[in-house]
Design an enzyme around this catalytic site. Structure first.
Site, mmCIF file in Angstrom:
data_model
loop_
_atom_site.group_PDB
_atom_site.id
_atom_site.type_symbol
_atom_site.label_atom_id
_atom_site.label_comp_id
_atom_site.label_asym_id
_atom_site.label_seq_id
_atom_site.Cartn_x
_atom_site.Cartn_y
_atom_site.Cartn_z
ATOM 1 N N ASP A 6 5.969 8.298 -7.865
ATOM 2 C CA ASP A 6 6.518 9.258 -7.423
ATOM 3 C C ASP A 6 8.284 9.264 -7.900
ATOM 4 O O ASP A 6 8.694 10.118 -8.177
ATOM 5 C CB ASP A 6 6.681 9.346 -5.930
ATOM 6 C CG ASP A 6 5.199 10.054 -5.475
ATOM 7 O OD1 ASP A 6 4.400 10.068 -6.122
ATOM 8 O OD2 ASP A 6 5.381 10.242 -4.170
ATOM 9 N N GLY A 49 6.017 24.577 5.480
ATOM 10 C CA GLY A 49 5.514 24.291 4.096
ATOM 11 C C GLY A 49 4.008 24.232 4.055
ATOM 12 O O GLY A 49 3.527 23.596 4.676
ATOM 13 N N GLU A 106 5.503 29.505 5.533
ATOM 14 C CA GLU A 106 5.511 29.066 4.005
ATOM 15 C C GLU A 106 6.405 30.350 3.441
ATOM 16 O O GLU A 106 6.580 31.408 3.470
ATOM 17 C CB GLU A 106 4.189 29.293 3.262
ATOM 18 C CG GLU A 106 4.420 29.268 1.826
ATOM 19 C CD GLU A 106 4.763 28.101 1.084
ATOM 20 O OE1 GLU A 106 4.462 26.811 1.425
ATOM 21 O OE2 GLU A 106 5.897 28.439 0.212
ATOM 22 N N GLY A 133 0.669 -1.347 0.059
ATOM 23 C CA GLY A 133 0.004 0.003 0.051
ATOM 24 C C GLY A 133 0.799 1.209 0.181
ATOM 25 O O GLY A 133 0.288 2.368 -0.411
ATOM 26 N N HIS A 174 -30.199 16.876 -10.364
ATOM 27 C CA HIS A 174 -30.787 17.977 -9.843
ATOM 28 C C HIS A 174 -31.208 17.704 -8.447
ATOM 29 O O HIS A 174 -32.193 16.908 -8.466
ATOM 30 C CB HIS A 174 -31.392 19.202 -10.584
ATOM 31 C CG HIS A 174 -31.910 20.065 -9.829
ATOM 32 N ND1 HIS A 174 -31.242 21.191 -9.727
ATOM 33 C CD2 HIS A 174 -33.232 20.206 -9.203
ATOM 34 C CE1 HIS A 174 -31.864 21.941 -8.946
ATOM 35 N NE2 HIS A 174 -33.258 21.632 -8.763
ATOM 36 N N GLY A 180 2.176 23.546 1.763
ATOM 37 C CA GLY A 180 1.490 22.979 0.506
ATOM 38 C C GLY A 180 0.463 21.929 0.821
ATOM 39 O O GLY A 180 -0.248 22.203 1.852
ATOM 40 N N LYS A 202 -7.003 10.889 5.444
ATOM 41 C CA LYS A 202 -8.511 11.018 4.845
ATOM 42 C C LYS A 202 -9.336 10.691 6.233
ATOM 43 O O LYS A 202 -10.432 11.249 6.534
ATOM 44 C CB LYS A 202 -8.955 10.422 3.909
ATOM 45 C CG LYS A 202 -8.800 10.971 2.504
ATOM 46 C CD LYS A 202 -8.171 12.163 1.884
ATOM 47 C CE LYS A 202 -6.862 12.970 2.732
ATOM 48 N NZ LYS A 202 -5.864 13.083 1.921
ATOM 49 N N CYS A 218 1.048 5.950 0.414
ATOM 50 C CA CYS A 218 -0.297 6.490 0.263
ATOM 51 C C CYS A 218 -1.368 5.852 1.338
ATOM 52 O O CYS A 218 -2.185 6.727 2.112
ATOM 53 C CB CYS A 218 -0.838 6.066 -1.181
ATOM 54 S SG CYS A 218 -2.678 5.994 -1.373
HETATM 55 P P1 NAI Z 1 4.180 20.624 -1.646
HETATM 56 O O1 NAI Z 1 5.109 20.621 -2.865
HETATM 57 O O2 NAI Z 1 2.814 20.312 -1.755
HETATM 58 O O3 NAI Z 1 4.376 21.768 -0.836
HETATM 59 C C1 NAI Z 1 5.472 22.154 -0.087
HETATM 60 C C2 NAI Z 1 5.641 23.800 0.413
HETATM 61 O O4 NAI Z 1 6.532 23.917 1.191
HETATM 62 C C3 NAI Z 1 5.520 24.475 -1.002
HETATM 63 O O5 NAI Z 1 4.535 25.548 -0.668
HETATM 64 C C4 NAI Z 1 6.798 25.244 -0.771
HETATM 65 O O6 NAI Z 1 6.883 26.337 -1.324
HETATM 66 C C5 NAI Z 1 7.179 25.151 0.889
HETATM 67 N N1 NAI Z 1 8.645 25.109 1.232
HETATM 68 C C6 NAI Z 1 9.818 24.702 0.439
HETATM 69 N N2 NAI Z 1 10.650 24.739 1.208
HETATM 70 C C7 NAI Z 1 10.432 25.593 2.208
HETATM 71 C C8 NAI Z 1 11.242 26.266 3.570
HETATM 72 N N3 NAI Z 1 12.464 26.049 3.460
HETATM 73 N N4 NAI Z 1 10.525 26.840 4.362
HETATM 74 C C9 NAI Z 1 9.005 26.997 4.209
HETATM 75 N N5 NAI Z 1 8.408 26.538 3.095
HETATM 76 C C10 NAI Z 1 8.755 25.827 2.080
HETATM 77 O O7 NAI Z 1 4.727 19.319 -0.592
HETATM 78 P P2 NAI Z 1 4.096 18.670 0.570
HETATM 79 O O8 NAI Z 1 3.096 19.403 0.993
HETATM 80 O O9 NAI Z 1 5.013 18.125 1.309
HETATM 81 O O10 NAI Z 1 3.484 17.298 -0.163
HETATM 82 C C11 NAI Z 1 4.054 16.372 -0.925
HETATM 83 C C12 NAI Z 1 3.818 15.478 -1.947
HETATM 84 O O11 NAI Z 1 2.526 14.713 -1.475
HETATM 85 C C13 NAI Z 1 3.306 16.421 -2.893
HETATM 86 O O12 NAI Z 1 3.742 16.153 -4.169
HETATM 87 C C14 NAI Z 1 1.667 16.340 -3.062
HETATM 88 O O13 NAI Z 1 1.116 16.395 -4.191
HETATM 89 C C15 NAI Z 1 1.479 14.847 -2.274
HETATM 90 N N6 NAI Z 1 0.249 14.959 -1.502
HETATM 91 C C16 NAI Z 1 -0.915 14.988 -2.215
HETATM 92 C C17 NAI Z 1 -1.942 15.141 -1.553
HETATM 93 C C18 NAI Z 1 -3.467 15.219 -2.222
HETATM 94 O O14 NAI Z 1 -3.420 15.024 -3.191
HETATM 95 N N7 NAI Z 1 -4.508 15.641 -1.610
HETATM 96 C C19 NAI Z 1 -2.125 15.202 0.025
HETATM 97 C C20 NAI Z 1 -0.946 15.149 0.682
HETATM 98 C C21 NAI Z 1 0.155 14.959 -0.242
#
Ligand code: NAI
Length: 454
Positions: A307, A181, A204, A37, A440, A183, A49, A40
């Site tokens: 990934d 971060g 951020e 798994g 609807h 993100g 989730k 994820c």
């Molecule tokens: P992310 O790439 O989404 O966000 C990382 C954030 O950290 C960015 O906004 C960046 O500007 C910031 N950042 C980078 N270096 C920094 C620093 N030194 N200080 C402060 N901010 C900084 O990465 P995240 O959230 O870690 O997720 C990792 C992966 O997991 C992503 O590829 C994401 O797509 C995936 N993921 C997807 C989900 C979903 O589809 N719902 C849920 C969770 C993760």
């Protein structure tokens, strides 16, 4: 025995590839060093989730009086939430295991290292045993980026700096949580711990949260979470983590926020260390395995999905890449396209996006028309929502009148967005979409309604 296929990594990319290959009658060995798994299922999409669903339930109860429902002293029992999350994960991991059995995939719970190749194929060592296969799929996933910020690695060793893995298992809600971060992971965890009662600060580096998300949408998301009490420090560069404060630089100068726990969520990087890729000459670029549109690497017979190829680090991308890869192995030509991959942020309100944003369309010099509607155009949205700030935004190719991007924030966005992905993927024209009957009352109806604005 010589296998038809060895898959390294049992996350969404790896287990789906193994399953599809097994279904097609290939002999498959799947090697996974941790749990089936992958990230994820065990420490990412699914457990988060489960947590977020508890947060959403609590959020609704807290504003119950707006709906004429009185719930007093609403709080989250974090230990019970984590227990439920663990049960969800166990059930789903067992489900993957069953699918492997059903499709006659041999699963080995060891770390795989590619040793080289012989006349029979590629040699992979897993534990003490060497296995050979005609083809190889690398699906080793990604690991959290841990930059060399002074104090970060020490904090991780000492247990107060956490990644997405550890934060899902903490048994107490930290009073002060600092998230580095803003993100996807940062925002989802900010969402849960804010609902669970933590004082959350998001630090951020950029001047906005949610990375490349459409700007109108991320502004609404930011305002929502500011209102809920999350403290955002934007354009902030973390310079040090002491044992009680995260220190960062902003335009206003040096600042510090105290914490009980720190979550580091500043992105992930492909996991290739120790795999032995160099033993068969697989080409990488800044740690990611380079693949073509058939998911093949520079070495014929060696593929990389998920990934580890660093293209789009999402479980659903990995699924599709796995299918493309297996189809090509089976001699059915199939090509990976990345233009209609939805992305979702499971905050409350949730965000669903697919395709071009206003910014990316502008950057590419595309001739587009852009329209926006409030979700209050949906009767169901109005009937069910307490906040009425949701929107939908559509980017249309002016010449062909096809849809290039759809972006939503509001209830059910995560479930609606695949409809938009289908429209983009099948190059439907605005006039074609207008002819579809939507149920609807649904929030999804706005996707049809907005076509009349174009
Ligand atoms: P992310 O790439 O989404 O966000 C990382 C954030 O950290 C960015 O906004 C960046 O500007 C910031 N950042 C980078 N270096 C920094 C620093 N030194 N200080 C402060 N901010 C900084 O990465 P995240 O959230 O870690 O997720 C990792 C992966 O997991 C992503 O590829 C994401 O797509 C995936 N993921 C997807 C989900 C979903 O589809 N719902 C849920 C969770 C993760």
């Amino acid at each position: 025995m010589i296998y038809d296929l060895i898959v390294i990594g049992g996350g969404p990319g790896g287990y789906l590839a193994a399953e599809r290959a097994g279904q097609a009658g290939l002999s498959v060995l799947l090697v996974e060093k941790r749990a089936l798994g992958g990230v994820c299922l065990n420490e990412g999409c699914i457990p988060s989730k489960a947590l977020l669903n508890s947060a959403k339930t609590a959020d609704y109860a807290k504003v119950g009086s707006k709906y004429g429902v009185i719930a007093e002293n609403v709080s989250i029992d974090h230990k019970a939430v984590v227990k439920r999350k663990d049960k969800v994960v166990r059930t789903l991991v067992a489900g993957v295991s069953m699918k492997m059995k059903k499709n006659k995939v041999t699963v080995v719970n060891e770390e795989a290292v590619i040793q080289g190749r012989s006349a029979d194929g590629f040699i992979v060592k897993a534990g003490e045993t060497e296995y050979t296969a005609k083809r190889l799929i690398i699906a080793s996933g990604s690991v959290p980026s841990m930059p060399p910020i002074p104090g970060l690695h020490e904090g991780y060793k000492n247990g107060f700096v956490l990644t997405n893995r550890e934060i899902l298992d903490i048994t107490e809600v930290p009073e002060k949580l600092v998230i580095i971060g803003g993100g996807v992971i940062g925002l989802e965890m900010a969402s849960y711990f804010n609902s669970a009662g933590s004082n959350v600060t998001v630090v951020e580096m950029l001047d906005h949260i949610a990375g490349p998300t459409e700007s109108d949408i991320r502004t609404i998301l930011l305002n929502n979470y500011k209102k809920k009490g999350v403290d955002f420090r934007l354009s902030a560069k973390v310079t040090e983590i002491t044992d009680k404060e995260v220190i960062f630089e902003t335009k206003e100068g040096r600042q510090a926020v105290p914490f009980d726990k720190v979550l580091v969520s500043i992105g992930r990087r492909p996991s290739t260390e120790g795999l032995g890729l160099e033993n068969i000459g697989v080409e990488t670029e800044r740690g990611r395995v380079i693949t073509d549109e058939y998911m093949q690497t520079n070495i014929p017979g060696v593929y990389a999905v998920g990934d580890v190829n660093g293209v789009s680090m999402l479980a659903h991308t990995a699924y599709r890449e796995a299918e493309v890869c297996i189809n090509n192995i089976l001699g059915k030509r199939d090509i990976m396209r990345y233009n209609a991959i939805p992305s979702v942020i499971y905050t409350n309100p949730e965000v669903g996006c697919v395709g071009e944003t206003e910014e990316s369309a502008k950057e590419k010099g595309l001739d587009v028309e852009i329209v926006k509607l409030p979700l209050t155009y949906s009767g169901r949205y109005v009937a069910e929502s307490s906040e009425m700030d949701g929107i939908i935004k559509v980017i249309m190719n002016k010449k062909y009148r096809t849809i290039l991007g759809v972006h939503m924030i509001g209830s059910y966005a995560s479930e609606i967005i695949y409809g938009a992905a289908m429209m983009i993927e099948s190059e439907m024209r605005v006039e074609d979409i207008r002819q579809i009957v939507f149920p609807h009352p649904t929030v999804g109806e706005v996707l049809k309604e907005i076509m009349w604005e174009l």
